[in-house]
Design a protein around this motif. Structure first.
Motif, PDB file in Angstrom:
ATOM      1  N   PHE A 142       0.837  -1.200   0.000  1.00  0.00           N
ATOM      2  CA  PHE A 142       0.000   0.000   0.000  1.00  0.00           C
ATOM      3  C   PHE A 142       0.875   1.255   0.000  1.00  0.00           C
ATOM      4  CE2 PHE A 142      -2.760  -3.242   1.804  1.00  0.00           C
ATOM      5  CZ  PHE A 142      -3.911  -3.069   1.046  1.00  0.00           C
ATOM      6  N   PRO A 143       0.419   2.315  -0.662  1.00  0.00           N
ATOM      7  CA  PRO A 143       1.208   3.554  -0.717  1.00  0.00           C
ATOM      8  C   PRO A 143       1.195   4.279   0.617  1.00  0.00           C
ATOM      9  CG  PRO A 143      -0.918   3.888  -1.769  1.00  0.00           C
ATOM     10  CD  PRO A 143      -0.832   2.415  -1.447  1.00  0.00           C
ATOM     11  N   SER A 144       2.115   5.217   0.763  1.00  0.00           N
ATOM     12  CA  SER A 144       2.176   6.028   1.971  1.00  0.00           C
ATOM     13  C   SER A 144       2.806   7.370   1.638  1.00  0.00           C
ATOM     14  CB  SER A 144       2.999   5.319   3.053  1.00  0.00           C
ATOM     15  OG  SER A 144       3.139   6.157   4.192  1.00  0.00           O
ATOM     16  N   ASP A 145       2.391   8.398   2.344  1.00  0.00           N
ATOM     17  CA  ASP A 145       3.000   9.721   2.198  1.00  0.00           C
ATOM     18  C   ASP A 145       3.777  10.093   3.447  1.00  0.00           C
ATOM     19  OD1 ASP A 145       0.933  10.044   3.976  1.00  0.00           O
ATOM     20  OD2 ASP A 145       0.286  11.982   3.176  1.00  0.00           O
ATOM     21  N   GLY A 146       4.016   9.118   4.325  1.00  0.00           N
ATOM     22  CA  GLY A 146       4.702   9.389   5.583  1.00  0.00           C
ATOM     23  C   GLY A 146       6.100   9.947   5.378  1.00  0.00           C
ATOM     24  N   ASP A 147       6.488  10.862   6.253  1.00  0.00           N
ATOM     25  CA  ASP A 147       7.780  11.536   6.140  1.00  0.00           C
ATOM     26  C   ASP A 147       8.472  11.498   7.503  1.00  0.00           C
ATOM     27  OD1 ASP A 147       9.946  13.151   5.736  1.00  0.00           O
ATOM     28  OD2 ASP A 147       8.842  14.767   4.769  1.00  0.00           O
ATOM     29  N   MET A 148       9.572  10.755   7.586  1.00  0.00           N
ATOM     30  CA  MET A 148      10.276  10.617   8.862  1.00  0.00           C
ATOM     31  C   MET A 148      10.890  11.927   9.349  1.00  0.00           C
ATOM     32  SD  MET A 148      12.241   7.013   8.304  1.00  0.00           S
ATOM     33  CE  MET A 148      13.124   7.263   9.829  1.00  0.00           C
ATOM     34  N   SER A 149      11.143  12.851   8.432  1.00  0.00           N
ATOM     35  CA  SER A 149      11.766  14.103   8.860  1.00  0.00           C
ATOM     36  C   SER A 149      10.836  14.957   9.709  1.00  0.00           C
ATOM     37  CB  SER A 149      12.222  14.905   7.637  1.00  0.00           C
ATOM     38  OG  SER A 149      11.106  15.335   6.871  1.00  0.00           O
ATOM     39  N   THR A 150       9.548  14.592   9.766  1.00  0.00           N
ATOM     40  CA  THR A 150       8.607  15.345  10.595  1.00  0.00           C
ATOM     41  C   THR A 150       8.558  14.818  12.025  1.00  0.00           C
ATOM     42  OG1 THR A 150       6.720  13.918  10.035  1.00  0.00           O
ATOM     43  CG2 THR A 150       7.193  15.745   8.548  1.00  0.00           C
ATOM     44  N   TRP A 151       9.242  13.727  12.303  1.00  0.00           N
ATOM     45  CA  TRP A 151       9.220  13.178  13.658  1.00  0.00           C
ATOM     46  C   TRP A 151       9.869  14.150  14.638  1.00  0.00           C
ATOM     47  CZ3 TRP A 151      10.821   7.299  13.176  1.00  0.00           C
ATOM     48  CH2 TRP A 151       9.907   6.652  12.343  1.00  0.00           C
TER      49      TRP A 151
ATOM     50  N   ALA B  24       1.561  19.727  -3.802  1.00  0.00           N
ATOM     51  CA  ALA B  24       0.487  18.751  -3.708  1.00  0.00           C
ATOM     52  C   ALA B  24       0.993  17.464  -3.093  1.00  0.00           C
ATOM     53  CB  ALA B  24      -0.091  18.468  -5.088  1.00  0.00           C
ATOM     54  N   VAL B  25       0.189  16.886  -2.196  1.00  0.00           N
ATOM     55  CA  VAL B  25       0.544  15.631  -1.571  1.00  0.00           C
ATOM     56  C   VAL B  25       0.189  14.499  -2.519  1.00  0.00           C
ATOM     57  CG1 VAL B  25       0.199  14.185   0.441  1.00  0.00           C
ATOM     58  CG2 VAL B  25       0.021  16.658   0.653  1.00  0.00           C
ATOM     59  N   GLN B  26       1.138  13.606  -2.757  1.00  0.00           N
ATOM     60  CA  GLN B  26       0.900  12.505  -3.668  1.00  0.00           C
ATOM     61  C   GLN B  26       1.298  11.202  -2.995  1.00  0.00           C
ATOM     62  OE1 GLN B  26       3.244  13.423  -7.092  1.00  0.00           O
ATOM     63  NE2 GLN B  26       1.805  14.920  -7.880  1.00  0.00           N
ATOM     64  N   PRO B  27       0.545  10.128  -3.230  1.00  0.00           N
ATOM     65  CA  PRO B  27       0.911   8.847  -2.640  1.00  0.00           C
ATOM     66  C   PRO B  27       2.198   8.319  -3.270  1.00  0.00           C
ATOM     67  CG  PRO B  27      -0.864   8.570  -4.216  1.00  0.00           C
ATOM     68  CD  PRO B  27      -0.665  10.041  -4.063  1.00  0.00           C
ATOM     69  N   ILE B  28       2.993   7.650  -2.459  1.00  0.00           N
ATOM     70  CA  ILE B  28       4.227   7.074  -2.950  1.00  0.00           C
ATOM     71  C   ILE B  28       3.928   5.656  -3.418  1.00  0.00           C
ATOM     72  CG2 ILE B  28       6.600   6.503  -2.377  1.00  0.00           C
ATOM     73  CD1 ILE B  28       5.857   9.478  -2.345  1.00  0.00           C
TER      74      ILE B  28
ATOM     75  N   LEU C  79      -7.549   5.771   5.424  1.00  0.00           N
ATOM     76  CA  LEU C  79      -8.427   5.212   4.404  1.00  0.00           C
ATOM     77  C   LEU C  79      -8.080   5.778   3.022  1.00  0.00           C
ATOM     78  CD1 LEU C  79     -10.698   3.151   4.634  1.00  0.00           C
ATOM     79  CD2 LEU C  79     -12.345   5.021   4.638  1.00  0.00           C
ATOM     80  N   SER C  80      -7.715   7.038   2.969  1.00  0.00           N
ATOM     81  CA  SER C  80      -7.320   7.633   1.690  1.00  0.00           C
ATOM     82  C   SER C  80      -6.043   6.989   1.159  1.00  0.00           C
ATOM     83  CB  SER C  80      -7.096   9.142   1.857  1.00  0.00           C
ATOM     84  OG  SER C  80      -8.287   9.791   2.251  1.00  0.00           O
ATOM     85  N   LEU C  81      -5.159   6.606   2.072  1.00  0.00           N
ATOM     86  CA  LEU C  81      -3.921   5.959   1.650  1.00  0.00           C
ATOM     87  C   LEU C  81      -4.180   4.580   1.052  1.00  0.00           C
ATOM     88  CD1 LEU C  81      -1.460   6.839   4.580  1.00  0.00           C
ATOM     89  CD2 LEU C  81      -1.425   7.750   2.263  1.00  0.00           C
ATOM     90  N   VAL C  82      -4.929   3.757   1.768  1.00  0.00           N
ATOM     91  CA  VAL C  82      -5.126   2.379   1.306  1.00  0.00           C
ATOM     92  C   VAL C  82      -6.008   2.327   0.068  1.00  0.00           C
ATOM     93  CG1 VAL C  82      -4.734   1.404   3.594  1.00  0.00           C
ATOM     94  CG2 VAL C  82      -7.063   2.046   2.913  1.00  0.00           C
ATOM     95  N   LYS C  83      -6.829   3.342  -0.146  1.00  0.00           N
ATOM     96  CA  LYS C  83      -7.653   3.404  -1.355  1.00  0.00           C
ATOM     97  C   LYS C  83      -6.941   4.112  -2.498  1.00  0.00           C
ATOM     98  CE  LYS C  83     -12.253   3.301   0.827  1.00  0.00           C
ATOM     99  NZ  LYS C  83     -13.540   4.032   0.968  1.00  0.00           N
TER     100      LYS C  83
END
Length: 704
Positions: A25-34, A153-157, A116-120
């Motif tokens: 599944f795609p993700s837009d997660g960004d570790m630099s925001t931790w 714009a945020v885009q799924p990876i 839900l937006s990610l998995v879809k």
């Protein structure tokens, strides 16, 4: 970052647990925001994963009672932290970090719409608050300790490689935004989560420090050279008086014709220190050419897909190598159909430039300068402190045909190399600025005293002698002054040197530079001449050819600006290691972000999962038959046989468990070190590398 060593992904092997894998599944997660610091600590995410799975299955209508549902892990780049409640010490509140806006989620309920937006794969329709703010914000947001633009714009990876979007923070956009907010900027460049920067920064710093000590005639990594694969073992290069061509004169006292020259890329330089006599003689080294020679790889077509020439390499001594700028001198006597195809491959990139090791930025809005340690111009690498030869004043190509080209008399001692951004852009456009220009700065000297007062960008005045009397002619540098000015030895042998532009620092663009100035004795051994313009015709004809055939140049431009040397040469492999934007190492940027964090001393289970490093405890999950949850588990719901078979303890006892961990941090960096051999793999992604605006025009008054 303070964290507890709490496992958040290991559930007991229970036959009534349905574990949904998340790798597909795609993700837009960004570790630099931790978060950074000791205020936040990592928290177990087991309950969150269970609630997300249950709500996901209920949304799909496949929820099954009597079974515990959980997702294998949170989407890549997301991690659950906790912080002590200020009004009630001892109580800890949850915070889920990873959203590219830098904002956190405080409950599974608020995160579920985004999940839900990610998995879809419908992230553009996400209605969660952080995404809503990203879509409407016109300013900047604070992302941990990093400022990042929020208008992108945020885009799924997905499986598609998009390094500009996926490799981490857009550092160059961040700097442009910071420049606009502050009005001025003067700081060192540090890109701790840039894959190329991390792997090459330390190596390049050492490389450029050592480069100052090397003679100018020694080929450098990444340079294009003419080289002889074989045929020079039992002879030497000499000019045949009967033909006028440079041919092989064998040990049998016979002429063996013009050698078969190729064009290649220098990918390794000798471990042992060389001597100037190596230009004409083979080195006497007991350790062999792998230590005393240069590794040269044949250059493939920079514009084509076939890169098989890269595997045709050899370790050769210095006498088998000549500067590619002198191709006309050494290829004279060969018909075009007899010349190796790599020669024209190298000619294709003669009108190109790319920066190396960007280390400092200064500017006042809307203009900025990014200072670099070096710049590749055509076939050669030019570094700070080098002495470079400038093309004759008033040069035109028709002069090559009628033989009226003026002598090369001017040189520059390079003090600074900068990438200039004019009219920076702070919006969603692809480019960071409207114009990009390479400037090389330094003091200019000439062997022709008449050039000092000649009209042009470097015009100066006749200096006044110390005694106050009127000078009748320019005063040359003393031997001591010449020795202190030029790092090459014996530069006085080229003739007396005179300061131009009254000793001021001048700026030139790449098209005015011919190449490095070699030591006089080295030039005599290689070219049989002390003149400075032995390769002017080859350089200028090569650049004209390049501007006509390099399809990467925009219309009306005569130069191609490459983001890095690998891109300029169109390479996909160096020293047997994949490189460039399509390299396998770039397929999983989040993995490298985690590895980089761990290499800097941050350790947690979340980072180990992100880095895909097998944990020393717990058991692996079985995958479901498909990527979509079905509500039923693929595991058997009765008996302990399957559990026992997959138990690490049992597997170790029967010898079926692997003895090593293939994806350890050490192994990964071992595989990636090959990129450090490429001194230019680090680049300004997103600057718009379709050609520099400095290529519009080719006059003699560029930026003086």
């Amino acid at each position: 970052m303070g964290k507890t060593n709490m496992s958040s992904s290991s559930e007991d092997e229970d036959p009534n647990i349905n574990v949904i894998p998340m790798d597909n599944f795609p993700s837009d997660g960004d570790m630099s925001t931790w978060p950074v610091g000791n205020i936040y600590t990592e928290r177990s995410d087991a309950r969150w994963r269970q609630l997300l799975a249950e709500n996901w299955l209920k949304d799909m209508g496949t929820y099954e009672d009597g079974v515990i549902h959980t997702i294998e892990k949170l989407p890549e780049g997301y991690c659950l932290f906790q912080r002590e409640r200020g009004t009630n010490p001892g109580m800890f509140d949850p915070f889920l970090f990873g959203h590219p806006s830098g904002q956190y989620f405080q409950s599974q309920r608020t995160f579920f719409p985004h999940f839900l937006s990610l998995v879809k794969n419908e992230l553009d329709k996400c209605q969660c608050k952080p995404c809503g703010k990203m879509k409407t914000s016109q300013g900047t947001s604070v992302r941990g300790t990093t400022v990042q633009g929020t208008r992108r714009a945020v885009q799924p990876i997905t499986n598609e490689r998009r390094p500009t979007d996926a490799e981490g923070p857009d550092y160059w956009r961040i700097l442009v935004m910071k420049l606009k907010d502050k009005g001025s900027l003067d700081e060192d460049i540090e890109q701790k989560f840039n894959f190329d920067w991390v792997l090459t920064q330390e190596w390049l710093s050492d490389y450029f420090m050592k480069l100052v000590l090397d003679p100018a005639y020694v080929p450098r990594r990444g340079e294009l050279v003419l080289w002889i694969w074989q045929g020079l073992e039992d002879g030497c290069l000499m000019r045949n008086p009967a033909t006028g061509f440079i041919e092989i004169f064998g040990n049998d006292n016979k002429w063996h014709g013009v050698p078969s020259w190729r064009a290649g890329v220098v990918t390794q330089t000798p471990e042992e220190e060389g001597h100037m006599v190596d230009i004409i003689e083979a080195p006497d080294s007991p350790r062999g050419l792998s230590y005393s020679g240069f590794r040269v790889e044949t250059l493939p077509d920079p514009l084509g897909k076939d890169k098989s020439y890269s595997v045709q390499y050899a370790y050769v001594p210095l006498r088998n190598i000549k500067p590619f700028n002198s191709w006309q001198l050494y290829l004279h006597g060969q018909e075009r159909e007899d010349i190796h195809p790599s020669i024209e491959n190298a000619m294709t990139v003669m009108s190109s430039w790319s920066m190396v090791q960007k280390f400092h930025i200064t500017g006042t809005w809307p203009n900025a300068r990014i200072y670099c340690k070096g710049i590749f111009i055509g076939s050669e690498l030019i570094a700070v402190h080098d002495t470079v030869r400038l093309r004759p004043h008033g040069f035109h190509h028709y002069q090559l045909k009628d033989g009226t080209v003026r002598e090369v008399t001017d040189v520059m001692v390079v003090e600074k190399i900068a990438l200039c951004l004019t009219e920076c852009i702070d919006d969603d456009e692809e480019h960071l600025a409207k114009h990009f220009t390479a400037l090389i700065s330094g003091k200019i000297f000439t062997t022709d005293p008449n050039r000092i007062t000649e009209e042009g960008p470097f015009k100066g005045t006749t200096p006044v002698p110390p005694n106050g009397e009127t000078a009748t002619s320019p005063i040359p540098l003393t031997t001591e002054e010449a020795t202190a000015t030029f790092r090459q030895v014996s530069m006085s042998d080229y003739g007396p040197w005179y300061r131009m532009a009254d000793g001021r620092t001048c700026n030139v663009s790449p098209h005015l530079i011919i190449g490095r100035c070699y030591e006089p004795l080295a030039a005599e051994l290689m070219f049989g001449t002390h003149t400075l313009g032995y390769d002017v015709a080859g350089v200028m004809e090569g650049r004209q050819y390049s501007s006509q055939v390099d399809a990467r140049m925009p219309d009306d431009n005569t130069w191609f600006w490459g983001d890095c040397r690998v891109e300029t040469l169109g390479l996909t492999e160096i020293n047997g290691v994949e490189c460039g934007l399509t390299a396998a190492q770039r397929q999983d940027p989040r993995k490298w972000q985690a590895i980089i964090k761990m290499a800097r001393g941050e350790i947690s289970h979340a980072l180990r999962r992100q880095a895909k490093i097998p944990s020393s405890g717990g058991r692996p999950f079985n995958s479901l038959p498909s990527s979509a949850p079905k509500g039923t588990s693929s595991r058997s719901k009765n008996g302990l046989a399957s559990v026992a078979q997959t138990s690490k303890l049992v597997s170790s006892a029967i010898g079926s468990a692997p003895e090593t961990e293939d994806d350890s941090v050490e192994d990964v960096f071992e595989d990636g070190i090959g990129l450090a051999d490429d001194p230019v793999s680090g680049g300004v992604s997103g600057l718009g590398i379709q050609g520099g605006d400095s290529s519009e025009g080719d006059n003699d008054y560029p930026f003086a």
